[in-house]
Design a protein around this motif. Structure first.
Motif, PDB file in Angstrom:
ATOM      1  N   LYS A   1       0.967  -1.353   0.067  1.00  0.00           N
ATOM      2  CA  LYS A   1      -0.018   0.026  -0.086  1.00  0.00           C
ATOM      3  C   LYS A   1       0.752   1.144   0.060  1.00  0.00           C
ATOM      4  O   LYS A   1       1.623   1.227   0.809  1.00  0.00           O
ATOM      5  CB  LYS A   1      -0.912   0.087   1.119  1.00  0.00           C
TER       6      LYS A   1
ATOM      7  N   ILE B   1      -2.750   6.408   1.336  1.00  0.00           N
ATOM      8  CA  ILE B   1      -3.921   5.535   0.656  1.00  0.00           C
ATOM      9  C   ILE B   1      -4.467   5.987  -0.676  1.00  0.00           C
ATOM     10  O   ILE B   1      -5.102   5.215  -1.550  1.00  0.00           O
ATOM     11  CB  ILE B   1      -4.597   5.069   1.876  1.00  0.00           C
TER      12      ILE B   1
ATOM     13  N   MET C   1      -3.621   5.046  -4.124  1.00  0.00           N
ATOM     14  CA  MET C   1      -4.005   3.661  -4.686  1.00  0.00           C
ATOM     15  C   MET C   1      -4.606   3.789  -6.152  1.00  0.00           C
ATOM     16  O   MET C   1      -4.484   2.926  -7.038  1.00  0.00           O
ATOM     17  CB  MET C   1      -4.942   3.204  -3.832  1.00  0.00           C
TER      18      MET C   1
END
Length: 354
Positions: free
Chosen positions: A108, A112, A115
């Motif tokens: 990851k 985040i 992504m």
């Protein structure tokens, strides 16, 4: 029209389940057939939905990812891709998951919300596509291995190294190495240089994990490490590992290089093997194990022709991906082709007899 590959997404974060599902469903090759928020639900959904690939978060309540993976690989094995955090703890857990049978991992991003960036989305989809082609899940050696927690790198000179064992592996490699290194006796007068295709931040955790399981010392290679008997050196992620003769002694040492990737790989198995070949040593054993592609084939050919090396290849039945060993076997240079469970014995025999 080809049937879409079914993917099960397991993560305790509703946000992550949505993000990963949207990425997967954006590709015409895949369809998310279900999601789960813990390992227990994941096992039930696996039974019900029979997915082709599973993406698995590790840190989850009730039953975590490692616990689920342990049960899954014994009862209903599937290609599992672990979703990993870019932390030391995340790397350690990922290595444990790969040892249990996960075929690959995705890290990851620290932010985040990145992504959804195209590069990360492409990376995730490519990993899932490759995983969907895997149908072989070798059984694990259940032998209990004594853990060794306090060890020193031997101070004996490299002239005591009877053989240099060069090992190359990729997809499925962490588990394969776990089936080999712990079964090598520390008294064997050999050293081991290893390339496992892996990004930075994970090879140190891999070395530490293997070191706790093995009689020999296993470490992440450092620049100018002198080759010692009873020690395995794993190339650090993002660095080529080369073997060179010391200019002021009879020792052979390691040089790390950040020169460009070769065949898409850094570290590259071919780079390591070709550097060994250029030493003109005739005491080399080459071992090629599970992995995608053909990295290592050119280097093994050079070792065979120039150094008369003894070449051991893992057989198709026990490979997660029969790519790298297949290239070596089909080139006709493998001296022996054996299941993963016999590779340690073959190494011992080659060191002691040949």
């Amino acid at each position: 029209m080809l049937e879409k590959k079914k993917v099960l997404v397991i993560d305790d974060s509703a946000f992550m389940r949505r993000v990963i599902s949207d990425i997967i469903n954006s590709d015409h090759r895949f369809i998310v057939v279900g999601t789960a928020n813990n390992g227990e639900e994941g096992l039930k959904k696996t039974q019900e939905l029979d997915p082709d690939v599973i993406t698995l978060d590790v840190e989850m309540p009730s039953m975590n990812g490692l616990e689920m993976l342990n049960v899954l690989m014994k009862t209903n094995p599937k290609p599992v891709i672990v979703i990993s955090a870019l932390t030391k703890e995340g790397a350690d857990t990922t290595i444990q998951a790969l040892g249990l049978g996960a075929v690959d991992f995705i890290t990851k991003p620290k932010n985040i919300f990145k992504m959804n960036e195209e590069e990360i989305k492409t990376h995730i989809l490519e990993k899932i596509f490759l995983a969907s082609k895997i149908h072989n899940f070798p059984t694990r050696n259940e032998k209990k291995i004594e853990k060794h927690t306090v060890k020193r790198v031997f101070s004996s000179p490299s002239s005591n190294v009877k053989k240099i064992v060069a090992i190359g592996t990729s997809t499925g490699g962490p588990r394969a190495l776990q089936e080999v290194l712990p079964y090598l006796p520390k008294e064997l007068p050999a050293c081991y240089v290893i390339v496992q295709h892996m990004p930075p931040g994970f090879t140190k955790s891999l070395a530490e994990r293997l070191n706790t399981l093995s009689e020999i010392t296993v470490k992440e290679a450092e620049d100018k490490d002198i080759l010692r008997p009873g020690v395995a050196y794993i190339a650090p992620g993002d660095y080529h590992i080369l073997i060179e003769k010391s200019s002021n002694s009879s020792d052979y040492w390691i040089r790390l290089s950040s020169s460009p990737a070769v065949g898409g790989h850094r570290p590259s198995v071919n780079v390591m093997l070709n550097s060994l070949s250029e030493t003109n040593l005739d005491n080399i054993i080459g071992v090629i194990m599970t992995g995608m592609g053909s990295d290592g084939c050119e280097g093994m050919k050079n070792l065979k022709v120039k150094n008369n090396a003894y070449i051991i290849a893992q057989d198709e039945k026990t490979c997660v991906v029969y790519g790298m060993p297949k290239a070596v076997v089909e080139s006709g240079i493998a001296d022996v082709v054996v299941p993963i469970q016999r590779i340690a014995k073959e190494i011992v025999k080659a060191v002691e007899v040949l």
